[in-house]
Enzyme design. Structure first.
Site, PDB file in Angstrom:
ATOM      1  N   HIS A   1      -7.520  -6.344   0.443  1.00  0.00           N
ATOM      2  CA  HIS A   1      -6.150  -5.158   0.498  1.00  0.00           C
ATOM      3  C   HIS A   1      -5.087  -5.555   0.992  1.00  0.00           C
ATOM      4  O   HIS A   1      -3.625  -5.291   1.287  1.00  0.00           O
ATOM      5  CB  HIS A   1      -6.896  -3.799   0.697  1.00  0.00           C
ATOM      6  CG  HIS A   1      -5.469  -2.771   0.549  1.00  0.00           C
ATOM      7  ND1 HIS A   1      -4.986  -2.378  -0.550  1.00  0.00           N
ATOM      8  CD2 HIS A   1      -5.379  -1.941   1.563  1.00  0.00           C
ATOM      9  CE1 HIS A   1      -4.185  -1.919  -0.638  1.00  0.00           C
ATOM     10  NE2 HIS A   1      -3.855  -1.060   0.751  1.00  0.00           N
TER      11      HIS A   1
ATOM     12  N   SER B   1       0.473  -1.234   0.169  1.00  0.00           N
ATOM     13  CA  SER B   1      -0.224   0.648  -0.331  1.00  0.00           C
ATOM     14  C   SER B   1       0.779   1.464   0.394  1.00  0.00           C
ATOM     15  O   SER B   1       1.523   1.342  -0.658  1.00  0.00           O
ATOM     16  CB  SER B   1      -1.305  -0.399   1.145  1.00  0.00           C
ATOM     17  OG  SER B   1      -2.557   0.670   1.047  1.00  0.00           O
TER      18      SER B   1
END
Length: 253
Positions: A234, A84
């Site tokens: 995610h 990320s």
């Protein structure tokens, strides 16, 4: 200098956590990589974990923090993994300083621009008034009014610590991360190119890397390969750690 946890011996392997994360998010996987002959460095970015707090927060400065760390530890030809926000740092670092990086692994993020999407999380975290000396359960109850997903709250509350007796606080610098939230979504500059082997890993249930993004990614990461992990979003390293480990080990070996 930024804080790190180091484990194992052998070829250096640097791991950079995501926004509002810390090195502990990668502790289990880091230990597994260390058992496979790597010297694993779990980095903590400024304003996160045990690293220093600063009112300056952007990708340019985080890349310089990593460079300073590598120069201090005399690290070269290493594996570099970022998730990320940490993936954006890793991409920019690899493009600017390719001689340091042997192989690059990016977990569920692309070089493109991402619109603001952390507002509710930040609102929930900022709703906690630590001057009232809440305990962990009370902090969780406050944050749960904004964030219903238990796994997300569990991830965020890993950064709770006892600042002093009877006084909890977050390790991350919530004030400056909130003030600088627009930095997180910024795209990698178009003129940055990395020609060495790169692996982009995405969660099948995540929308951070779409099929349509592949051609654009390959313009900047010439030798990019892509892997998708089923039943993962995610936070793929928390949701499917075994599959992520196997994919990364195949790539680095």
């Amino acid at each position: 200098m930024i804080f790190s946890k180091i484990e194992g011996a052998g070829k250096p392997f640097l791991i950079i956590h995501g926004f509002l994360g810390m090195s502990d998010n990668w502790k289990t996987l880091g230990s597994q990589f260390a058992e496979n002959g790597f010297e694993v460095h779990l980095l903590e970015m400024r304003n996160h974990g045990r690293s220093f707090h600063s009112d300056v927060f952007n990708y340019d400065i985080m890349v310089q923090d990593v460079l300073e760390y590598c120069e201090d530890k005399k690290l070269k030809d290493f594996m570099l993994l970022g998730h990320s926000m940490g993936g954006k740092v890793a991409m920019q670092f690899a493009c600017l300083y390719p001689n340091y990086v042997e192989k690059l692994i990016i977990a569920d993020i692309g070089p493109k621009f991402y619109p603001l999407h952390h507002q509710i999380i930040l609102e929930g975290l900022n709703a906690v008034d630590f001057s009232l000396k809440p305990n962990r359960n009370q902090v969780d109850e406050i944050v749960s009014r904004y964030i219903s997903e238990f796994g997300t709250r569990q991830f965020l509350l890993k950064s709770l610590y006892w600042k002093e007796q009877g006084q909890l606080d977050f390790r991350f610098n919530l004030k400056e991360l909130t003030n600088n939230i627009e930095e997180i979504g910024k795209k990698l500059p178009d003129d940055l190119i990395f020609e060495k082997e790169t692996l982009f890993i995405r969660g099948a249930n995540s929308n951070y890397i779409l099929d349509d993004d592949f051609p654009t990614i390959k313009k900047q990461f010439i030798n990019a390969k892509f892997e998708t992990i089923d039943k993962a979003g995610h936070w793929l390293h928390a949701e499917q750690p075994k599959e992520l480990y196997e994919i990364v080990i195949r790539f680095v070996n």
